[in-house]
Design a protein around this motif. Structure first.
Motif, PDB file in Angstrom:
ATOM      1  N   GLU A  67       0.834  -1.211   0.000  1.00 30.98           N
ATOM      2  CA  GLU A  67       0.000   0.000   0.000  1.00 30.98           C
ATOM      3  C   GLU A  67       0.866   1.256   0.000  1.00 30.98           C
ATOM      4  O   GLU A  67       0.591   2.222  -0.721  1.00 30.98           O
ATOM      5  CB  GLU A  67      -0.920   0.005   1.222  1.00 30.98           C
ATOM      6  N   LYS A  68       1.909   1.245   0.821  1.00 29.73           N
ATOM      7  CA  LYS A  68       2.788   2.413   0.904  1.00 29.73           C
ATOM      8  C   LYS A  68       3.452   2.699  -0.433  1.00 29.73           C
ATOM      9  O   LYS A  68       3.495   3.850  -0.899  1.00 29.73           O
ATOM     10  CB  LYS A  68       3.844   2.188   1.977  1.00 29.73           C
ATOM     11  N   LEU A 117      12.871   7.235  -7.107  1.00 25.13           N
ATOM     12  CA  LEU A 117      13.687   6.053  -6.849  1.00 25.13           C
ATOM     13  C   LEU A 117      14.355   6.142  -5.480  1.00 25.13           C
ATOM     14  O   LEU A 117      14.409   5.154  -4.737  1.00 25.13           O
ATOM     15  CB  LEU A 117      14.739   5.915  -7.946  1.00 25.13           C
ATOM     16  N   GLU A 118      14.830   7.332  -5.121  1.00 24.87           N
ATOM     17  CA  GLU A 118      15.486   7.513  -3.828  1.00 24.87           C
ATOM     18  C   GLU A 118      14.506   7.391  -2.662  1.00 24.87           C
ATOM     19  O   GLU A 118      14.915   7.067  -1.527  1.00 24.87           O
ATOM     20  CB  GLU A 118      16.174   8.871  -3.779  1.00 24.87           C
ATOM     21  N   THR A 119      13.226   7.653  -2.920  1.00 21.27           N
ATOM     22  CA  THR A 119      12.229   7.613  -1.845  1.00 21.27           C
ATOM     23  C   THR A 119      11.736   6.197  -1.568  1.00 21.27           C
ATOM     24  O   THR A 119      11.245   5.913  -0.470  1.00 21.27           O
ATOM     25  CB  THR A 119      11.039   8.534  -2.200  1.00 21.27           C
ATOM     26  N   TYR A 177       3.723   8.964   6.050  1.00 18.56           N
ATOM     27  CA  TYR A 177       3.232  10.262   5.574  1.00 18.56           C
ATOM     28  C   TYR A 177       4.278  11.360   5.747  1.00 18.56           C
ATOM     29  O   TYR A 177       4.298  12.321   4.977  1.00 18.56           O
ATOM     30  CB  TYR A 177       1.911  10.620   6.248  1.00 18.56           C
ATOM     31  N   ARG A 178       5.154  11.209   6.711  1.00 19.58           N
ATOM     32  CA  ARG A 178       6.247  12.186   6.815  1.00 19.58           C
ATOM     33  C   ARG A 178       7.192  12.051   5.624  1.00 19.58           C
ATOM     34  O   ARG A 178       7.647  13.050   5.072  1.00 19.58           O
ATOM     35  CB  ARG A 178       7.007  12.016   8.129  1.00 19.58           C
ATOM     36  N   VAL A 179       7.466  10.819   5.198  1.00 22.09           N
ATOM     37  CA  VAL A 179       8.329  10.618   4.027  1.00 22.09           C
ATOM     38  C   VAL A 179       7.678  11.209   2.780  1.00 22.09           C
ATOM     39  O   VAL A 179       8.334  11.879   1.973  1.00 22.09           O
ATOM     40  CB  VAL A 179       8.633   9.116   3.836  1.00 22.09           C
ATOM     41  N   LYS A 181      13.205   4.652   1.486  1.00 22.00           N
ATOM     42  CA  LYS A 181      12.754   5.387   2.666  1.00 22.00           C
ATOM     43  C   LYS A 181      11.345   4.943   3.066  1.00 22.00           C
ATOM     44  O   LYS A 181      11.041   4.809   4.253  1.00 22.00           O
ATOM     45  CB  LYS A 181      12.776   6.889   2.395  1.00 22.00           C
ATOM     46  N   VAL A 182      10.486   4.731   2.066  1.00 22.65           N
ATOM     47  CA  VAL A 182       9.131   4.253   2.342  1.00 22.65           C
ATOM     48  C   VAL A 182       9.175   2.849   2.926  1.00 22.65           C
ATOM     49  O   VAL A 182       8.480   2.532   3.900  1.00 22.65           O
ATOM     50  CB  VAL A 182       8.281   4.292   1.057  1.00 22.65           C
TER      51      VAL A 182
END
Length: 451
Positions: free
Chosen positions: A51-52, A83-85, A99-101, A88-89
């Motif tokens: 989901e994220k 791609l970088e995120t 949600y902060r990410v 982090k997710v």
């Protein structure tokens, strides 16, 4: 102020997708393409990784094809940021962290009309506030208004400095905790959000310990309990949309505090007979966060005897065949509209408009039209520098994103989004005047009128 309009927009965004609000069968079918309920999953304390990632992909793609400021996407390399995120997710262990990410990614776009909002279940963890407001003056975070008698009785009053939050200096706290997740179009926009609207926002259950210092140098620490955002809104942003008072020299002072509905313009029209007798007019939109541009245009229509131009705008057109042919995508451009004069009401005296970094969105459209009509002087600070038409999309876990789809300019095409509308006479509130109860900007406007 980080305006009531912005607050109301946030709360409206938390209401869920249009699909879930009684759409027709045809609308439900259409929604499967752009806002399918498959990705509008309900809140859980920790969404699944699938989901994220799906929510991240949806936000990334909606921005890529709808965000109006394409050059920003190119400069940032939006695909690279996506791609970088991803890792982090994947590393998040709660929906709150997730949600902060997303907010950190959104903040890279530097646009005040492009935001990520967590769902209502997270509101108590992110949006609760103590019962006072703050702003930054001369590098110091100062108390602006206090709405809790208990805090006031303990010395929290307008002009008192907020020195630290939980032992961390106020400026450092804002830079660490707030700035990375704030979507702001300009430095003045960021300042108003980080040190005003968002300052001390957080979990309802957490009670920040704040260090204060008075003008006389007395320091004291207090626990400052937070209240739910709805309670804070009612107290902090419940001012009337229209205010009128007469100043020395027969100057009419009109504050237009909101264009969220027609009340400001309606009240202005109702009071126009009194305003018309003034020798000069000051219109204050320093606390106006926007709403509907036509509300402000109704007021401006009483200042002229001929049609005036409003903003020009453009939006993207995505043509797949053009991409296949390697041809540039042409924007859709809409020339400035004209607004007719009131016809029944006409103020002919000198006019000054007061602006600040909290003048935003439709209030900036008002300032653009006023500036372009050359009817008077703008005094104060550069406006927040953001307007446009947001597209709302739902996200997993009950959250929402909005994406700016429209670029507004002056009637002649001059760009101001990302810069702010610049005052003719640049003036900021000074700390010394604040503590003496004087309005530096208003006094400068009155001095301009006297000349």
């Amino acid at each position: 102020m980080r305006s009531r309009i912005i607050l109301v927009t946030i709360l409206a965004a938390l209401g869920g997708s249009a699909f879930a609000q009684g759409a027709t069968p045809r609308e439900e079918l259409d929604a499967r393409l752009f806002d399918s309920p498959a990705l509008a999953t309900p809140y859980r304390e920790n969404l699944s990784e699938d989901e994220k990632l799906a929510g991240l992909a949806k936000f990334w793609s909606e921005v890529k094809y709808n965000f109006v400021y394409v050059d920003k996407l190119k400069e940032l390399d939006w695909d690279r940021l996506y791609l970088e995120t991803i890792p982090k997710v994947r590393a998040t262990t709660s929906t709150l962290e997730y949600y902060r990410v997303l907010s950190e990614l959104c903040a890279r776009l530097q646009d005040g009309h492009t935001n990520v909002y967590p769902g209502p279940e997270l509101r108590k963890l992110t949006m609760a506030r103590p019962m006072f407001t703050t702003y930054l003056i001369e590098g110091k975070v100062l108390v602006r208004e206090v709405f809790d008698p208990a805090l006031a009785a303990k010395g929290v009053r307008p002009g008192v400095e907020v020195v630290a939050v939980n032992g961390e200096p106020s400026l450092a706290y804002a830079q660490r905790e707030l700035v990375p997740v704030i979507s702001a179009s300009t430095p003045q926009d960021m300042e108003r959000r980080a040190y005003g609207f968002n300052f001390l926002a957080g979990a309802l259950k957490d009670v920040p310990r704040v260090s204060f210092r008075t003008a006389a140098g007395k320091s004291f620490d207090l626990e400052t309990p937070r209240v739910e955002i709805e309670t804070f809104i009612k107290a902090a942003y419940g001012r009337e949309p229209f205010e009128l008072r007469m100043l020395p020299g027969n100057v009419a002072y009109v504050a237009l505090n909101s264009f969220g509905d027609d009340r400001a313009a309606d009240a202005y029209m109702a009071a126009f007979e009194r305003i018309a007798k003034a020798s000069a007019l000051v219109i204050d939109v320093r606390n106006n966060g926007g709403g509907n541009s036509s509300v402000g245009y109704r007021v401006l229509a009483t200042l002229v005897d001929k049609p005036f131009a409003t903003s020009a705008w453009s939006t993207r057109q995505y043509l797949p065949s053009y991409r296949a042919w390697k041809k540039p995508m042409p924007d859709f451009e809409k020339p400035a509209n004209t607004w007719e004069p009131d016809g029944k009401r006409h103020f002919t005296g000198p006019v000054v408009v007061l602006t600040s970094g909290a003048t935003y969105s439709a209030a900036e459209d008002f300032a653009v039209a006023f500036d372009a009509m050359k009817r008077g002087t703008i005094v104060g600070e550069a406006t927040g520098g953001s307007t446009g038409q947001p597209l709302f999309v739902s996200l997993p876990g009950g959250g929402t994103a909005r994406i700016c789809t429209k670029a507004d300019t002056y009637p002649d095409g001059t760009r101001w989004v990302g810069k702010g509308i610049q005052p003719t006479v640049a003036v900021k509130q000074t700390l010394a005047d604040l503590r003496r109860g004087r309005d530096t900007v208003l006094e400068a406007a009155l001095a301009k009128l006297r000349k």
